[in-house]
Structure formats: structure tokens, C-alpha cells
Write an enzyme that holds these catalytic residues in place. Structure first.
Site, PDB file in Angstrom:
ATOM      1  N   SER A 299      -8.010   1.174   3.052  1.00 33.91           N
ATOM      2  CA  SER A 299      -8.428   0.670   1.745  1.00 33.91           C
ATOM      3  C   SER A 299      -9.660  -0.209   1.886  1.00 33.91           C
ATOM      4  O   SER A 299      -9.943  -0.732   2.965  1.00 33.91           O
ATOM      5  CB  SER A 299      -7.277  -0.146   1.152  1.00 33.91           C
ATOM      6  OG  SER A 299      -7.682  -0.789  -0.027  1.00 33.91           O
ATOM      7  N   SER A 300     -10.362  -0.401   0.771  1.00 34.92           N
ATOM      8  CA  SER A 300     -11.452  -1.382   0.733  1.00 34.92           C
ATOM      9  C   SER A 300     -11.053  -2.619  -0.060  1.00 34.92           C
ATOM     10  O   SER A 300     -11.857  -3.540  -0.208  1.00 34.92           O
ATOM     11  CB  SER A 300     -12.688  -0.767   0.070  1.00 34.92           C
ATOM     12  OG  SER A 300     -13.095   0.372   0.763  1.00 34.92           O
TER      13      SER A 300
ATOM     14  N   THR B  18      -4.086  -0.993  -7.326  1.00 37.33           N
ATOM     15  CA  THR B  18      -4.791   0.250  -7.630  1.00 37.33           C
ATOM     16  C   THR B  18      -3.870   1.440  -7.802  1.00 37.33           C
ATOM     17  O   THR B  18      -2.736   1.449  -7.308  1.00 37.33           O
ATOM     18  CB  THR B  18      -5.803   0.568  -6.499  1.00 37.33           C
ATOM     19  OG1 THR B  18      -6.646   1.635  -6.918  1.00 37.33           O
ATOM     20  CG2 THR B  18      -5.123   0.953  -5.204  1.00 37.33           C
TER      21      THR B  18
ATOM     22  N   GLY C 193     -13.582  -1.567  -7.418  1.00 39.63           N
ATOM     23  CA  GLY C 193     -14.905  -0.960  -7.222  1.00 39.63           C
ATOM     24  C   GLY C 193     -15.001  -0.075  -6.005  1.00 39.63           C
ATOM     25  O   GLY C 193     -16.092   0.151  -5.483  1.00 39.63           O
ATOM     26  N   GLY C 194     -13.855   0.434  -5.518  1.00 44.37           N
ATOM     27  CA  GLY C 194     -13.881   1.384  -4.402  1.00 44.37           C
ATOM     28  C   GLY C 194     -14.587   0.806  -3.194  1.00 44.37           C
ATOM     29  O   GLY C 194     -14.367  -0.346  -2.816  1.00 44.37           O
TER      30      GLY C 194
ATOM     31  N   THR D 276      -9.572   0.337 -10.628  1.00 42.22           N
ATOM     32  CA  THR D 276      -8.616  -0.480  -9.870  1.00 42.22           C
ATOM     33  C   THR D 276      -8.627  -1.821 -10.584  1.00 42.22           C
ATOM     34  O   THR D 276      -9.385  -1.996 -11.537  1.00 42.22           O
ATOM     35  CB  THR D 276      -9.089  -0.590  -8.399  1.00 42.22           C
ATOM     36  OG1 THR D 276      -8.814   0.642  -7.745  1.00 42.22           O
ATOM     37  CG2 THR D 276      -8.414  -1.677  -7.580  1.00 42.22           C
TER      38      THR D 276
ATOM     39  N   ARG E 282       0.843  -1.196   0.000  1.00 44.39           N
ATOM     40  CA  ARG E 282       0.000   0.000   0.000  1.00 44.39           C
ATOM     41  C   ARG E 282       0.880   1.249   0.000  1.00 44.39           C
ATOM     42  O   ARG E 282       1.967   1.249   0.606  1.00 44.39           O
ATOM     43  CB  ARG E 282      -0.859  -0.022   1.265  1.00 44.39           C
ATOM     44  CG  ARG E 282      -1.876   1.103   1.420  1.00 44.39           C
ATOM     45  CD  ARG E 282      -2.982   1.020   0.420  1.00 44.39           C
ATOM     46  NE  ARG E 282      -4.126   1.861   0.757  1.00 44.39           N
ATOM     47  CZ  ARG E 282      -5.105   2.137  -0.094  1.00 44.39           C
ATOM     48  NH1 ARG E 282      -5.096   1.649  -1.322  1.00 44.39           N
ATOM     49  NH2 ARG E 282      -6.131   2.881   0.282  1.00 44.39           N
TER      50      ARG E 282
HETATM   51  O1  DON Z   1      -7.950   1.146  -1.817  1.00 37.51           O
HETATM   52  C1  DON Z   1      -9.109   1.444  -2.075  1.00 37.51           C
HETATM   53  O2  DON Z   1     -10.051   1.080  -1.414  1.00 37.51           O
HETATM   54  C2  DON Z   1      -9.385   2.302  -3.306  1.00 37.51           C
HETATM   55  N1  DON Z   1      -8.247   3.115  -3.601  1.00 37.51           N
HETATM   56  C3  DON Z   1      -9.781   1.412  -4.442  1.00 37.51           C
HETATM   57  C4  DON Z   1     -10.193   2.196  -5.645  1.00 37.51           C
HETATM   58  C5  DON Z   1     -11.058   1.440  -6.570  1.00 37.51           C
HETATM   59  O3  DON Z   1     -11.346   0.290  -6.427  1.00 37.51           O
HETATM   60  C6  DON Z   1     -11.598   2.211  -7.708  1.00 37.51           C
HETATM   61  N2  DON Z   1     -12.414   1.344  -8.540  1.00 37.51           N
HETATM   62  N3  DON Z   1     -13.491   1.468  -8.967  1.00 37.51           N
END
Ligand code: DON
Length: 564
Positions: free
Chosen positions: A441-442, A388, A461-462, A370, A96
Site C-alpha cells: 500500500s501507499s 480504502t 491519492g494512490g 480512498t 489491510r
Molecule cells: O493502498 C493503497 O495504496 C491504495 N489502494 C490507495 C488507493 C487510493 O488512495 C485511491 N485514491 N485516490
């Protein structure tokens, strides 16, 4: 007698199939599912040269960094779950990004104390110190069998010779057109004459090829010290950033014990902090465990899961952050007793407004992209990795002469208590900005096992990553294979905003009405979300299956038998 021999057969079968108990079982094939055919091909090339799952993971990661720059890259980070079938290895490699030393909690606030969203997501100040290259080197040196130079070669070739832009590349780039044109050094590579290229145009990244070559030759130091580091620091500072040479020299990968829990005879192995994924998924599973999901209607099941999601995401907002900096009460959050206590407020006939669980700040809609890949080798070694640069094309900034498109991961911190980030996620003290801290993070690379079957699963997917992985693994537990997990219609609740969001056309009007009658707000989005990649090993038939998400056809999923 009859009964006795039957139970003996069952006992023997269970023994044969139990992971760890019979570690010598091997699939005699390998499988990869990634977001791009060329990245999957890079993994195949490494397997053909005798590499193991961990070698292939490095090659796939580096190739994705070249062909899918919207989603991950050498200027970004990620989590790699490495798991051997016999449990001799079970580790999360945490690559990370970290905040630079000069970062401070109010760095994105304007004169009025509001978060400056542009500063937090675009240009030099938005970028954390990258972790991906350090993780590739670490995995290759510690767990791989082939030289780093061999593992990076497919990515070097793709960067030097170019690859054809596909529909996804072009569509996602168009969504960031204005920002990608802000810095000539970014536009020069990605926006020929200021325009988004057409499908089929060849994308060459000569500077990136050179940076990858230097990494291949010099390992970790090739990126984090010396000439490339100097260019990264100079470029980032010229674009409003605060990086120093010391920040890069201080970066190191961390190894974390995965989060594990048992759910109805299945073992969950998932991402540890600084990801919120494993803990949040485990909390949701603990909350729903007593309910017979198969006896519920689709509306009842959606309601129950949304109520569990709401509660787990509330804890995410309040308690989760980098455990090297904050005390996260992990034992409590993961305990069945805590879930039982929380369950007392959960009603099957009524939604609990999120405002009754805590105060309710404003929120903004989702962001995007991501990447994830899942793979397994012919000995049963598995890698589930989510990588990501945060939002599409990260910070949209490439320090001159490096080819390194920087992440905008700093936005995953809570820039102000209770103020939503790009994903509408809120956070407080636990995820406040501090020098060298990792942002929450997710990302949830996950492995789920029973004595009969193993799933390797994950998605971008955030904030929705967690609920997508949850729905996918519940489908696996229901007995379905990866094609089903990745294709499922998706719904999501994240505490705030207090709504169930659903994919377009994924629920009937009657189902939506029934959920609303329970007190939910249901928001049908105009776009689908996620890009899930799954691999399954059926230990009873000893067969592998791999599938990529039908939402993005450019994915590559293969199963290849290995014959000696
Ligand atoms: O680490 C995380 O949770 C975010 N930076 C992930 C970003 C992400 O999955 C964007 N995608 N749609």
C-alpha cells in the site's frame, strides 16, 4: 546572571513542552478532520458520550464507510495509527485486505501473458478479504472505552435512514457508472433505475445497516463467520471470485510497530509495511536532510524533492512488500548511511533519468479515491487513519443481501513483474501475489512531533499519498498550520513514469521551463489530487487546529473545547 536565568527559562519551557516528558499536558479540547461532515459528527457524538480518540476513530471509520462508499468501507481495509501523547501507546493497527487462499501470482494474466485490467479491478476476483470490520472491532475492544454497539450506532443510523448525496458522491459515482450498472445487486443500491442519483437524493443502505447491526451484536464473528460470511462467499464466487469460508475465518488484524525516524529535530511516526508509506517518506527525508530547504528557490526545491522521490520510489518498486512474506531490508533502507550513499548520484544541476536507476517499463496514468481522517482527544491521544476500497467504489460489486461493497485491492499487488497497476506503480517479486499475503500500500497515516508542536496528517491519492504527506509535513516543519498543509499546490515523482506531475496552474511557465532545463519532464495534470485532513496541537499555546482539504468542500473539520 541574565544569561543564566534566560537559559533556565528555556530549559523549563522545553521540559514543559516535551511530549512524553510532561505527559500530563492535555489539550482540553478535541479536534477531528474527516472527508465528510456526517462522519466528523459521528466522532463528535462519541466524544460527547465520553469516548476517547480510539472510540471516536471507530465511529468515524464506520460512518465514512456509509457516507463515502467510493472511498472506503466495510468491504475494504486500512491502517490506523494510534498514538498517545505519553508514548504508552504507539501502534499501527493493520486492517489491510489479504489475498484469498486460492490466489496465485498469474491470476490476472490472459492467454498472451498480459494483465487483464478489468479482471484485476472489477467484480469478485478483484477483491481481497476485507480487514476494516476486524480492525473496528479490534480497536474498540482493545483501546476503546465504549461498547461497539454504541460506536457503530451513528453508522447504522446513516445506513438505515439514509443521507443526502452531495456533489462529490454524485461526481465520483458518475465516473464508475458503467461498472456500477454491471451487477444488478450493486445497481439496486447505488444506481436507482440505472441512473446516478442527483445531489440531495437520500441514499439508504438497508442491507448494510443489517450487516452493521450484526457486527455490533456479534463482534468479529458476526462478519467473518456465519450467515453474512456465507453470503459474502456465495456472492463473490457467483461474480467470478474465489473466496472461501475459511479465508474469512482466517482473517486477523495485525499490530505493527510504526516506522520512525528523526528529521532535523522532528520525529516522524508513520505507516509500516504492508504500507510503503513510512519507509518511503523516511527515505526521502533522509536524502534531503543536509539541504537547507529554506535557502532554495521553488524550482531548486522541487527538483531536489523530485530527485529524492524518484530514488525512494525505485526502492519501493524493488524491495517493498508484506514483511510477513518477504524479507524487506528495512534497517538498510532507513539508515542515514544508505541515504548518504544514494545522495552521491543526486545532482542539483541535473535530473537523473529513472532509466539510469533501473529498467523502464511502460506506465499508465493515475486512478482515484480512498479516505483519511485525523483526530485528537482532550487527553492528547491521536489517531491518523487512512482507509480504502482502492479505486472508486472498489470492485463495484455487492454480494446479495450484505450491503458490503467489495474492494478491488488485489490490484495493489504486482500482477506481473514490471507491469504498472492502476496508479502506474510497478513492482516485482516482493509484491507478487501469494495466498494470504497483504498487498503493498501507499497509505501513509502519519504523526510528526517536535517538543513544540504535533501534526496528525494523511490523505488518499494512490501512489501520490506518500509525496502529498511529505509536502504537508515539510510545510508543518516550516512552521505552518494545517490549513496551509492541506491547501498546498502538489507535485509528484514516482520513479516511473519518469516525470514530475503537477496540479493544474500550480507552477509558472518559467518554473516549468527551468525544471525542463534541468532534464525533467513536467506534466501538468487537468485535475487536482488528494483530500488531506490535518490536525495540529501547539504544545506551547496548548491550542488545537483542524483543517480539511479545500479541494473537496464536503469535508468536516472541528475543534471543540471540553469543560469539566
Ligand atoms: O493502498 C493503497 O495504496 C491504495 N489502494 C490507495 C488507493 C487510493 O488512495 C485511491 N485514491 N485516490
Amino acid at each position: 546572571m541574565m544569561k543564566r536565568s534566560l537559559s533556565l527559562v528555556c530549559f523549563v519551557m522545553a521540559l514543559v513542552a516535551y511530549p512524553g516528558a510532561h505527559a500530563q499536558q492535555q489539550p482540553n479540547a478535541y479536534a477531528i478532520s474527516s472527508a465528510h461532515e456526517l462522519a466528523t459528527q459521528a466522532g463528535v457524538t462519541i466524544f460527547e458520550q465520553g469516548g476517547n480518540a480510539y472510540d471516536a476513530a471507530v465511529a468515524v471509520s464506520a460512518a465514512l464507510a456509509v457516507v463515502e462508499p467510493a472511498s472506503s468501507g466495510i468491504g475494504g481495509g486500512g491502517f490506523w495509527m494510534l498514538q498517545s501523547h505519553d508514548d504508552a501507546l504507539s501502534v499501527m493497527v493493520d486492517g489491510r485486505e489479504v489475498a484469498p487462499a486460492a490466489a496465485h501470482r498469474d491470476m490476472y494474466l490472459d492467454d498472451e501473458g498480459n494483465v487483464d485490467r478489468d479482471l484485476a479491478t472489477n467484480g469478485g476476483l478483484a477483491a481481497g478479504i476485507p480487514g476494516a470490520p476486524a480492525a473496528w472491532v479490534h480497536i474498540a475492544e482493545k483501546y476503546g472505552t465504549l461498547p461497539l454497539s454504541v460506536l457503530l450506532q451513528p453508522a447504522i443510523d446513516l445506513a438505515a435512514n439514509g443521507f443526502p448525496a452531495d456533489e462529490k458522491y454524485v461526481t465520483l459515482l458518475a465516473m464508475r457508472e458503467e461498472v456500477m450498472n454491471r451487477w444488478p445487486e450493486t445497481a439496486e443500491i447505488f444506481m436507482p433505475e440505472g441512473n446516478v442519483p442527483s445531489v440531495g437524493d437520500i441514499i439508504v443502505q438497508a442491507d448494510l445497516a443489517n450487516t452493521l447491526r450484526t457486527l455490533a451484536e456479534r463482534g468479529h464473528d458476526g462478519f467473518y463467520t456465519g450467515e453474512i460470511a456465507q453470503r459474502l462467499v456465495d456472492g463473490t464466487r457467483a461474480a467470478g471470485g474465489i473466496w472461501t469460508m475459511e479465508d474469512l475465518a482466517n482473517y486477523s488484524v495485525k499490530e505493527r510497530d510504526p516506522i520512525t525516524t528523526e528529521y532535523r529535530g522532528y520525529e516522524l511516526i508513520s505507516a509500516a509495511p504492508p504500507s510503503s508509506g513510512g519507509i518511503t517518506i523516511a527515505q526521502i527525508l533522509n536524502l534531503i536532510e543536509p539541504y537547507e530547504l529554506s535557502e532554495l528557490t521553488r524550482v531548486e526545491r522541487t527538483h531536489l524533492l523530485a530527485e529524492a522521490m524518484r530514488r525512494a520510489y525505485r526502492d519501493r518498486a524493488l524491495y517493498l512488500g508484506d514483511t510477513d512474506f518477504v524479507d524487506v531490508p528495512m534497517d538498510v533502507l532507513l539508515s542515514k548511511a544508505y541515504a548518504a550513499g544514494m545522495r552521491t548520484s543526486l545532482r542539483l544541476d541535473q535530473a537523473t533519468p529513472s532509466s539510469m536507476l533501473a529498467n523502464d517499463p511502460d506506465v499508465r496514468p493515475e486512478g482515484n479515491n480512498t479516505t483519511h481522517f485525523s483526530l485528537i482527544d482532550d487527553e492528547g491521544n491521536m489517531v491518523s487513519a487512512t482507509l480504502t476500497v482502492n479505486l472508486l467504489y472498489g470492485a463495484a460489486y455487492v454480494p446479495p443481501g450484505t450491503g458490503v461493497l467489495l474492494n478491488n485491492e488485489m490490484d495493489d499487488f504486482s500482477a506481473k513483474p514490471g507491469a504498472p497497476n492502476a496508479f502506474g506503480l510497478v513492482g516485482f517479486e516482493a509484491n507478487a501475489i501469494e495466498p494470504y499475503k497483504r498487498m503493498l500500500s501507499s497509505m501513509s497515516p502519519t504523526i510528526v512531533r517536535s517538543p513544540q508542536r504535533v501534526a496528525v496528517i494523511g490523505t488518499p491519492g494512490g501512489s501520490r499519498i506518500i509525496t502529498m504527506v511529505l509536502l504537508g509535513l515539510l510545510d508543518f516543519i516550516d512552521g505552518n498550520g494545517p490549513q496551509s498543509w492541506v491547501s498546498l499546490p502538489r507535485f509528484h515523482h514516482q520513479y516511473l513514469p519518469d516525470e514530475i506531475s503537477i496540479e493544474p496552474d500550480s507552477m509558472s511557465a518559467a518554473e516549468i521551463e527551468a525544471l525542463e532545463a534541468l532534464g525533467h519532464t513536467v506534466t501538468e495534470r487537468d485535475r487536482t489530487w488528494g483530500n488531506m485532513h490535518g490536525v495540529m496541537w501547539d504544545l506551547m499555546s496548548n491550542e488545537l487546529e483542524a483543517a480539511h482539504d479545500p479541494r473537496w468542500p464536503s469535508g468536516g473539520a472541528v475543534v471543540v473545547p471540553v469543560t469539566d
